[in-house]
Every structure is written in C-alpha cells, then in structure tokens.
Write a protein that holds these residues in place. Structure first.
Motif, PDB file in Angstrom:
ATOM      1  N   LEU A 196       0.825  -1.201   0.000  1.00 17.20           N
ATOM      2  CA  LEU A 196       0.000   0.000   0.000  1.00 17.20           C
ATOM      3  C   LEU A 196       0.863   1.257   0.000  1.00 17.20           C
ATOM      4  N   ALA A 197       1.936   1.236   0.769  1.00 17.40           N
ATOM      5  CA  ALA A 197       2.831   2.405   0.796  1.00 17.40           C
ATOM      6  C   ALA A 197       3.469   2.622  -0.570  1.00 17.40           C
ATOM      7  N   LEU A 198       3.970   1.518  -1.165  1.00 22.57           N
ATOM      8  CA  LEU A 198       4.566   1.653  -2.502  1.00 22.57           C
ATOM      9  C   LEU A 198       3.505   2.099  -3.514  1.00 22.57           C
ATOM     10  N   THR A 199       2.278   1.575  -3.372  1.00 26.17           N
ATOM     11  CA  THR A 199       1.199   1.989  -4.287  1.00 26.17           C
ATOM     12  C   THR A 199       0.890   3.463  -4.134  1.00 26.17           C
ATOM     13  N   ALA A 200       0.882   3.945  -2.867  1.00 24.43           N
ATOM     14  CA  ALA A 200       0.615   5.369  -2.647  1.00 24.43           C
ATOM     15  C   ALA A 200       1.686   6.227  -3.303  1.00 24.43           C
ATOM     16  N   VAL A 201       2.960   5.808  -3.149  1.00 27.42           N
ATOM     17  CA  VAL A 201       4.051   6.579  -3.761  1.00 27.42           C
ATOM     18  C   VAL A 201       3.922   6.547  -5.274  1.00 27.42           C
ATOM     19  N   LEU A 202       3.712   5.323  -5.816  1.00 33.04           N
ATOM     20  CA  LEU A 202       3.552   5.224  -7.263  1.00 33.04           C
ATOM     21  C   LEU A 202       2.298   5.968  -7.721  1.00 33.04           C
ATOM     22  N   GLY A 203       1.233   5.935  -6.900  1.00 34.88           N
ATOM     23  CA  GLY A 203       0.012   6.673  -7.247  1.00 34.88           C
ATOM     24  C   GLY A 203       0.241   8.166  -7.315  1.00 34.88           C
ATOM     25  N   VAL A 204       1.039   8.679  -6.358  1.00 39.94           N
ATOM     26  CA  VAL A 204       1.366  10.116  -6.385  1.00 39.94           C
ATOM     27  C   VAL A 204       2.110  10.468  -7.653  1.00 39.94           C
ATOM     28  N   ILE A 205       3.105   9.609  -7.982  1.00 34.89           N
ATOM     29  CA  ILE A 205       3.891   9.868  -9.194  1.00 34.89           C
ATOM     30  C   ILE A 205       3.008   9.775 -10.432  1.00 34.89           C
ATOM     31  N   LEU A 206       2.195   8.718 -10.516  1.00 37.55           N
ATOM     32  CA  LEU A 206       1.343   8.528 -11.678  1.00 37.55           C
ATOM     33  C   LEU A 206       0.271   9.617 -11.755  1.00 37.55           C
ATOM     34  N   ALA A 207      -0.347   9.944 -10.598  1.00 36.43           N
ATOM     35  CA  ALA A 207      -1.367  10.998 -10.600  1.00 36.43           C
ATOM     36  C   ALA A 207      -0.767  12.329 -10.999  1.00 36.43           C
ATOM     37  N   HIS A 208       0.453  12.592 -10.532  1.00 38.19           N
ATOM     38  CA  HIS A 208       1.110  13.846 -10.928  1.00 38.19           C
ATOM     39  C   HIS A 208       1.374  13.870 -12.428  1.00 38.19           C
ATOM     40  N   ALA A 209       1.794  12.696 -12.959  1.00 34.09           N
ATOM     41  CA  ALA A 209       2.046  12.634 -14.401  1.00 34.09           C
ATOM     42  C   ALA A 209       0.774  12.865 -15.201  1.00 34.09           C
ATOM     43  N   ILE A 210      -0.370  12.432 -14.646  1.00 33.91           N
ATOM     44  CA  ILE A 210      -1.636  12.601 -15.367  1.00 33.91           C
ATOM     45  C   ILE A 210      -2.207  13.993 -15.157  1.00 33.91           C
ATOM     46  N   THR A 211      -2.167  14.457 -13.891  1.00 28.96           N
ATOM     47  CA  THR A 211      -2.823  15.736 -13.572  1.00 28.96           C
ATOM     48  C   THR A 211      -1.969  16.944 -13.908  1.00 28.96           C
ATOM     49  N   SER A 212      -0.658  16.766 -14.039  1.00 32.95           N
ATOM     50  CA  SER A 212       0.192  17.923 -14.348  1.00 32.95           C
ATOM     51  C   SER A 212      -0.188  18.565 -15.679  1.00 32.95           C
ATOM     52  N   PRO A 213      -0.363  17.782 -16.780  1.00 29.00           N
ATOM     53  CA  PRO A 213      -0.839  18.417 -18.027  1.00 29.00           C
ATOM     54  C   PRO A 213      -2.237  19.017 -17.890  1.00 29.00           C
ATOM     55  N   ILE A 214      -3.083  18.375 -17.057  1.00 28.32           N
ATOM     56  CA  ILE A 214      -4.435  18.915 -16.870  1.00 28.32           C
ATOM     57  C   ILE A 214      -4.366  20.252 -16.141  1.00 28.32           C
ATOM     58  N   LYS A 215      -3.491  20.331 -15.103  1.00 28.61           N
ATOM     59  CA  LYS A 215      -3.323  21.603 -14.400  1.00 28.61           C
ATOM     60  C   LYS A 215      -2.787  22.681 -15.337  1.00 28.61           C
ATOM     61  N   GLU A 216      -1.822  22.290 -16.165  1.00 32.27           N
ATOM     62  CA  GLU A 216      -1.280  23.257 -17.117  1.00 32.27           C
ATOM     63  C   GLU A 216      -2.342  23.697 -18.121  1.00 32.27           C
ATOM     64  N   LEU A 217      -3.152  22.737 -18.562  1.00 33.54           N
ATOM     65  CA  LEU A 217      -4.234  23.070 -19.484  1.00 33.54           C
ATOM     66  C   LEU A 217      -5.252  23.977 -18.813  1.00 33.54           C
ATOM     67  N   THR A 218      -5.541  23.713 -17.525  1.00 34.87           N
ATOM     68  CA  THR A 218      -6.476  24.572 -16.782  1.00 34.87           C
ATOM     69  C   THR A 218      -5.921  25.979 -16.656  1.00 34.87           C
ATOM     70  N   ARG A 219      -4.622  26.082 -16.350  1.00 33.14           N
ATOM     71  CA  ARG A 219      -4.001  27.403 -16.219  1.00 33.14           C
ATOM     72  C   ARG A 219      -4.065  28.172 -17.534  1.00 33.14           C
ATOM     73  N   ARG A 220      -3.761  27.489 -18.620  1.00 35.60           N
ATOM     74  CA  ARG A 220      -3.793  28.173 -19.925  1.00 35.60           C
ATOM     75  C   ARG A 220      -5.230  28.485 -20.355  1.00 35.60           C
ATOM     76  N   ALA A 221      -6.182  27.615 -20.021  1.00 35.86           N
ATOM     77  CA  ALA A 221      -7.585  27.902 -20.335  1.00 35.86           C
ATOM     78  C   ALA A 221      -8.074  29.122 -19.560  1.00 35.86           C
ATOM     79  N   THR A 222      -7.625  29.251 -18.295  1.00 32.80           N
ATOM     80  CA  THR A 222      -7.975  30.436 -17.511  1.00 32.80           C
ATOM     81  C   THR A 222      -7.377  31.692 -18.136  1.00 32.80           C
ATOM     82  N   ALA A 223      -6.130  31.570 -18.617  1.00 35.67           N
ATOM     83  CA  ALA A 223      -5.494  32.716 -19.283  1.00 35.67           C
ATOM     84  C   ALA A 223      -6.249  33.096 -20.546  1.00 35.67           C
ATOM     85  N   VAL A 224      -6.726  32.092 -21.292  1.00 38.88           N
ATOM     86  CA  VAL A 224      -7.517  32.383 -22.492  1.00 38.88           C
ATOM     87  C   VAL A 224      -8.819  33.075 -22.112  1.00 38.88           C
ATOM     88  N   ALA A 225      -9.439  32.606 -21.019  1.00 37.86           N
ATOM     89  CA  ALA A 225     -10.685  33.235 -20.575  1.00 37.86           C
ATOM     90  C   ALA A 225     -10.473  34.684 -20.163  1.00 37.86           C
TER      91      ALA A 225
END
Length: 610
Positions: free
Chosen positions: A191-220
């Motif tokens: 579970l601990a290793l899964t949490a660490v890997l989950g953080v890494i994987l979630a960051h890899a997935i959500t980082s582009p989404i956060k960047e897209l959200t930031r740029r979408a806000t700038a467009v707005a």
C-alpha cells in the motif's frame, strides 16, 4: 477547512485513493483466499499425520494387546515404549485403550492418574465399535484447541482396544498467525509503494491537466496566444491538440468579430442617420455621433448611457406602451438648436426580438427631415401658387368672355375694353407658362449653354437702352460702372440678358419716381466677374430675405400681380447663374433700397448644362 476539502476533491487525490483502494481490495481478496487455503492445507496435513500415526500405532499395539501372565507385563512395557518414545509428539497425548475403553497407558505423565479409567469421548466409543474415521476438535481445560483422532485396534479379527491421540494445534495456529502477520506487513508495504507510485502517476496525469487549466484560464482572461505543448499522442495529447485548435479558431473568430465591430462602429459613426439602441427597460446602451449631433448631446454615447429614451427624445407618456408592445412605428419630433432654429426629426422604432426572451431592446433610427418637409411644403406651395396664378386670369377671361357673349361685344365702348383685358390676361398666362417651361428646362438641364466671348460694357449698355423708355417715364436715372480689367467674358448672352432684364425690371417696379438704378461690373476677389444691380427703392423686409429666391414668392403679393409679375423672375435668374457656375446674392434694407449681385467665371470653364 475549505482548502482541505477542496484538496480532497482534486483528481490527484482521487486517483491516489482509487489506486490504494484497488490494491487494498485486491490484497484482501488474495489474503482471504490464501489464508483460507493455507489453513485448510495445514489442518488437512496435520490431521493426515495424526491419522497415519494412529493407524501405525494401532497395528503395533495389536501385537501386544490380549497377552496374559508374564507376556502381558512385557506387552504393556512395549506399549509404554511405543507411546513414550517412538510415537511421542510435542504437545500431543497418546493413549492406548483396551476393549472396554479403559486407559492402559498414556504419553503424558501429568495424566498418569487416567490409567485404569474409562475414556468416555465419542470418538473412542466409535473406534471401539470398529469405525476407523473418527476425529473432532476439542478445547481442553487449559483453553487449548486440540485435534482428537481415535483408531480401533484389531487382533485376530476382534477389536481388542483403541488408540486415542489428542494433539494440540497451537503450533499450527502460531504458524498461521505468523503467515498472517507477514501477509499484513506485505500488504502495508504494498500500500505504501502503491501510494508513492500513485502520487507519481497521478502527478504525471494531472500535471498536463493543471497546465491546461491554467492556460484555459489565461484564455478566458483574454490571452489568446496560449498554446499547449504536445507531449504525446494519448488522450491528454489529443486534448492538448484540441485546445490548441480551439484557441486558434477562437483567435480567428475574435479577430473576425473585432473586424465586424470596427466595420459596424465605422458605419454607425459615418451614417447620415442617427442610431440609438436601448435595452429591454428603455435605457440607452448605444448612440452614434450623428444622433448626438441631432439631439445636441455632448460627448455622444458616454453622456447618455443609461438615460431613458423617453426623456432623451421628449416622447409623450403614451409612447411607452407602444414601445413595450414591440410595435414597429415612426413619428416626427421637433428639436431646437441653441441659436433658436427648429428642425424636424423622424424617429423609426424597431424592436429587437429573441426567440426565448421576447423583446430585449429597441433600435431607434433618427432622420433629419427638416429639408424634406421644407421641400414638401415648397411643392405644396408651388402647386397652390401655380393653381392660383392660372386661376386668376382664367376667371377673368371667363367672366369677360361671358360678358361679351351677353352683348358687350356690340357695345362700342365695352367691347374693345373687354377684349383688351382678355388679351392682357392671356399674355399674362403665356408669360407664366413660358417661365414655368424655362424653369423646367433649367431643372432638367435639357438646354445647353452657348457660351461665347461677350463684351461686358456692350451688354450692359444694351440692357440700359432696352429699359430707357420706361426709366424716362418714371424719371429714374441709370448709371453704369465698369471696373478695371472688365472687358470680355465667356457667357451665354441670351441667358445673362434675361437675368439682367429680370433684375432691372424688379428694380424699376419697386423704385419710386425720381429714383436711381446703378449697374456695376467688376472683378471679384476670387477672379470672377461680379455684376450688381442696385436701386434706392422701397427695399425688402428682413424676414423675407431668406425666401426671396423661392418660386412664386412675393414680398407684396397684390402689388406684384398688378404689375404683371409671375413671381418666378429671381428663381429663373438663380438657376441661370448657377448653370454658369456662379452665385447670386441679395442685400436689402427696408425703405432704403436693394442690391442684387451675381458672379460668373470670366473664362470658358465651370458651369453645367441647362
């Protein structure tokens, strides 16, 4: 608290929780299955071992049971050796029973007092009855869980006793507990290793989404140059590609919208009509410059934004009901200028409809119809004047003709006089019709100017000669003045003669006996030929100066008609001078005289077809 709540609602935390829960559920399912299978296997092996020991011991014990005398003592000793040495098990008790169920020997020294007593357990009874598969679980007085196995001892075809084995299962459950502890430790580590890997994987997935959200806000917020980097061709990469395409189309759409807005603003600004837009409550939200000029509103739209259109246009109260019902209509309003002039504005109201909301506003178009109304009034007055001018001589001719038919023709005095009146009225009608035809040709530009070099002095002297007889009769003294440089001019001699004839004729009509008429020709400041006719007659009132060149306009209507005028002379003069490319003006002071001046180019240029 709100920040913590919003943090737990983020996709990154949700992904981590989902991964951890998936691993936890998977580990739980695996653990339940593994522990259950392990327990079944260990218990089965433990029971099988007890069964095998009991079976073997029953075979060996069969050789020693049933002996008598010294042989019996030896047999008992052999059974004790078997039970205490060869088949002894840690934490297990082995008992050898006779055919009645009495304990002959036991491997547990603490239970030595059991020897000679009966074992009343069910498994023993079943074994003494010849049943071989006898087992059960028990919990002894020390709260220890045990496995009990009983086997019958058969010798010579008869049941001579039984083997009873009660083995503790503490070691088995200790082994299972250790395995459970190892499994739980492994699960927490996973579970601990899964949490660490989950953080890494979630960051890899959500980082582009956060960047897209930031740029979408700038467009707005209006930054339309934002562009997402393409880091792959997966779903997020496709989303980034769609975002870049969207921003590109949005830039194009906004650029087109800005272009259309600029075009609309330019059209509104340069329109000759005024435009006012209101919202559904009648408040002004847009007004172009022309509307501000018509309504004398300074700073245009900024100064009237939010003002009610009813008060802005000074509309009557009943007009509000018409506007609220969304009816397209128009009306004429009057407006005044600071210098006291009044002009007319035609306002056309057009409602703006939206399918879901009904009327969301009104467009008011303002048109300055002052000149149009003046032209309409002039047309009506012109028709009335022509009708009146023709009716008067026709009525006179009709009445005198009827008088002649009734016998006045035979009267030597009335006949010639009536005939002379009819002739004068007919000539008056001919002059009127001739002037109207002349004006019609000038208006339609059907006649062409026949310009030719003309001596100005000669032309003015001939005009004075044509009116010399009438001037002598009224004792009017004419004077002609030719300025320096005035010699020859390019003009249509016949047309200019008619202008001079009209001007001098008017001067003679309104100049009393003994007056003076001055004819002057000079070079104006802009190099044109300026000819003026001035008299010292009765003059023209100031209120009539602006309309003196209108058709059929007379200052003294009765006197003008008695003098045979048609009221078209100055109008014809203005059109002829205009055809030559010149201008005509009139200056007068009531009781002191009038001066009419017209200018035409000296050379063969300017002017237009007549």
């Amino acid at each position: 608290m709100n920040r913590l709540s919003s943090f737990f609602r983020t996709i990154q935390v949700k992904l981590i929780i989902i991964y951890v829960l998936l691993i936890l559920i998977a580990m739980q399912l695996i653990g339940v299955y593994f522990v259950s299978a392990m327990k079944t296997s260990l218990t089965s092996n433990f029971t099988k071992e007890l069964q095998e020991r009991a079976e073997l011991l029953s075979v060996l014990a069969a050789q020693n049971l049933g002996a008598t005398g010294e042989s019996a003592d030896e047999s008992m000793e052999n059974l004790r050796v078997l039970v205490n040495n060869l088949f002894n098990m840690n934490g297990a008790e082995i008992q050898v029973l006779d055919a009645s169920g009495k304990v002959l020997t036991t491997s547990k020294p603490s239970h030595a007092d059991y020897v000679g007593t009966k074992n009343m357990q069910t498994v023993v009874s079943r074994a003494l009855q010849g049943i071989r598969d006898n087992e059960e679980y028990i919990i002894d007085e020390d709260n220890v869980r045990k496995k009990v196995v009983a086997k019958p001892v058969i010798s010579g075809g008869k049941i001579v006793g039984a083997i009873y084995i009660a083995a503790s299962m503490s070691d088995l459950y200790s082994t299972m507990e250790r395995v459970n502890n190892i499994f739980i430790s492994g699960m927490f580590l996973a579970l601990a290793l899964t949490a660490v890997l989950g953080v890494i994987l979630a960051h890899a997935i959500t980082s582009p989404i956060k960047e897209l959200t930031r740029r979408a806000t700038a467009v707005a917020e209006g930054e339309f140059q934002q562009k997402m980097p393409m880091l792959g061709n997966d779903e997020i990469g496709q989303l980034s590609k769609a975002f870049n395409y969207m921003t590109s189309r949005l830039r194009d759409a906004l650029a087109q919208n800005e272009e259309e807005k600029e075009k609309l603003a330019s059209i509104l600004t340069n329109m000759s009509d005024g435009v006012i837009a209101t919202d559904e409550t009648g408040k002004v939200i847009l007004m172009n410059r022309r509307a501000g000029e018509m309504l004398q509103v300074e700073d245009g739209h900024e100064n009237v934004e939010g003002v009610d259109i009813m008060s802005l246009l000074h509309l009557p109260p009943e007009e509000r009901d018409v506007l609220e019902h969304g009816m397209m209509h128009s009306m004429i309003i009057k407006n005044g200028t600071p210098d006291g002039n009044e002009f007319l504005i035609r306002v056309t109201f057009t409602p703006i409809h939206r399918r879901e909301f009904g009327i969301i506003g009104t467009i008011a178009v303002l048109q300055d119809v002052t000149e149009q109304e003046k032209l309409e009034a002039s047309r009506r007055e012109f028709v009335a004047n022509v009708s009146h001018e023709l009716r008067t001589p026709l009525t006179t001719i009709k009445s005198y003709t009827e008088a002649l038919e009734d016998g006045a023709l035979q009267d030597p005095e009335l006949g010639p006089r009536f005939t002379s009146v009819i002739q004068n009225q007919t000539e008056r009608m001919i002059r009127l019709v001739t002037d109207l035809l002349h004006l019609s040709r000038l208006d339609s530009k059907e006649a062409l100017l026949r310009k030719q070099p003309t001596s100005v002095m000669e032309m003015l002297e001939e005009v004075a000669d044509r009116f010399s007889f009438q001037m002598r009769e009224k004792d009017i003294k004419p004077t002609i003045f030719i300025g320096s440089g005035v010699e020859t001019a390019w003009l249509d001699r016949d047309q200019i003669d008619q202008v001079l004839d009209n001007l001098i004729s008017n001067a003679m009509k309104y100049t009393p006996e003994g007056g003076a008429i001055s004819i002057e020709a000079r070079i104006s400041e802009d190099g044109q030929l300026a000819i003026s006719v001035q008299d010292n007659g009765i003059g023209i009132p100031k209120k009539d100066l602006d309309r003196i060149f209108e058709r059929f306009y007379r200052v003294d209507k009765a006197r003008s008609r008695n003098m045979g005028g048609t009221g078209l002379g100055l109008s014809i003069a203005r059109e002829i001078v205009k055809a030559h490319g010149g201008t005509i003006s009139l200056q007068s002071e009531f009781g002191k005289g009038t001066k009419v001046t017209f200018t035409i180019p000296m050379t063969n240029q300017g002017g237009e077809a007549m």
